[in-house]
Write an enzyme that holds these catalytic residues in place. Structure first.
Site, short mmCIF file in Angstrom:
data_model
loop_
_atom_site.label_atom_id
_atom_site.label_comp_id
_atom_site.label_asym_id
_atom_site.label_seq_id
_atom_site.Cartn_x
_atom_site.Cartn_y
_atom_site.Cartn_z
N ASP A 60 0.85 -1.19 0.00
CA ASP A 60 0.00 0.00 0.00
C ASP A 60 0.89 1.24 0.00
O ASP A 60 1.47 1.60 1.02
CB ASP A 60 -0.90 -0.02 1.23
CG ASP A 60 -1.90 1.13 1.24
OD1 ASP A 60 -1.83 2.00 0.35
OD2 ASP A 60 -2.77 1.16 2.14
N ASN A 87 3.82 5.90 -10.89
CA ASN A 87 2.52 5.89 -11.57
C ASN A 87 1.35 5.64 -10.61
O ASN A 87 0.21 5.97 -10.94
CB ASN A 87 2.53 4.81 -12.66
CG ASN A 87 1.16 4.52 -13.20
OD1 ASN A 87 0.60 5.29 -13.97
ND2 ASN A 87 0.58 3.39 -12.78
N TYR A 152 -9.02 14.69 -6.21
CA TYR A 152 -8.17 14.09 -7.25
C TYR A 152 -7.52 15.15 -8.11
O TYR A 152 -6.30 15.12 -8.34
CB TYR A 152 -8.99 13.14 -8.11
CG TYR A 152 -8.22 12.62 -9.31
CD1 TYR A 152 -7.25 11.65 -9.14
CD2 TYR A 152 -8.44 13.13 -10.59
CE1 TYR A 152 -6.52 11.19 -10.23
CE2 TYR A 152 -7.73 12.68 -11.67
CZ TYR A 152 -6.76 11.71 -11.49
OH TYR A 152 -6.03 11.26 -12.55
N LYS A 156 -3.43 16.07 -8.54
CA LYS A 156 -2.70 16.08 -9.80
C LYS A 156 -2.09 17.46 -10.11
O LYS A 156 -1.03 17.56 -10.72
CB LYS A 156 -3.61 15.62 -10.95
CG LYS A 156 -3.95 14.14 -10.87
CD LYS A 156 -2.70 13.25 -10.95
CE LYS A 156 -3.03 11.79 -10.98
NZ LYS A 156 -1.84 10.91 -11.15
#
Length: 263
Positions: A60, A87, A152, A156
């Site tokens: 994790d 990634n 999210y 980013k």
């Protein structure tokens, strides 16, 4: 026989990360691959063979312990990491105030904290050797306030910014940093983020193999950033001159769940 160079790829069980792992193997690298699901074991079995050596770890990467376990595995091989492809990432759809905070925290800890921590550990080794390549998977989402994906998109935006700053810090140090910024891609992202009932979830998506190929080529060329696909390039250019409120409103149309849109 001289050992093949070593690539470390996170989030390698599916999607873009899986395609990166395949590319690294095809282009002459041994692999350390990681993901938080058991499928990483099957991927390792698939990629292992011939001259390709693969070490896998189910862990994790939203936790410090998970990042440290992966780093220890790589260090135990007594081989330098020539390529780091950071990634691993997680999405979360829905209205921010309705989301469970544990889920919010996991997005932040996976996308931001885990990525930053692993990049620092591996990046320090690369800097001391004055050799290495780092690819951080950001997103064109970082250019757009993400209504119904607020956390999210914010994560980013951090990664896009962080990668650009780190690339500048390491200029002349023998280590390159590339930020890959894809758009909507045909991966497990929308299912895992609970966004299959959105316009974005149903939309036509980019091929993850092509996204990974463009990212890998940019990495090997030492480019600092790459936005994949002409439509995504156009979107990022437009985003830089469009008011934030208008970008957020457009994203609302793409990311609002169907049930909420009908209500």
């Amino acid at each position: 026989m001289r050992a093949r160079p070593l690539a470390l790829v996170t989030g390698a069980s599916t999607g873009i990360g899986y395609e990166f792992a395949k590319l690294c193997a095809q282009r002459g690298h041994d692999l350390v691959i990681a993901a938080d699901e058991a499928q990483i074991i099957r991927v390792a079995e698939e990629l292992r063979g011939g001259d390709v050596r693969v070490w896998e770890l189910q862990c994790d990467l939203s936790t410090m312990a998970g990042v440290e376990a992966l780093y220890r595995l790589a260090q135990g091989l007594a081989r330098p990491i020539d390529i780091l492809i950071a990634n691993a990432g997680r999405g979360l759809g829905g209205a921010f105030l309705d989301q469970d905070f544990a889920a919010i925290r996991r997005v932040i800890d996976t996308n931001v904290t885990g990525t930053v921590y692993l990049t620092q550990l591996v990046g320090r080794d690369m800097r001391s050797r004055r050799a290495g390549r780092i690819l951080i998977v950001g997103s064109i989402a970082g250019f757009i306030p993400g209504s119904f994906q607020a956390v999210y998109h914010g994560s980013k935006a951090f990664l896009d910014n962080f990668a650009a700053a780190l690339a500048d810090e390491l200029d002349g140090a023998g280590v390159t940093v590339t930020c890959l910024m894809p758009g909507v891609t045909d991966t497990e992202f929308f299912r895992r983020a609970g966004m299959l009932d959105t316009q974005a979830g149903r939309s036509k998506k980019d091929d993850p193999a092509e996204v990974a190929r463009q990212g890998f080529d940019a990495l090997m060329e030492g480019r600092r950033e790459i936005v994949t696909g002409w439509h995504n390039k156009l979107l990022t250019m437009t985003a830089q001159i469009t008011p934030a409120w208008l970008l957020a409103r457009r994203n609302r149309q793409l990311s609002t769940p169907d049930a909420r849109r009908r209500s």
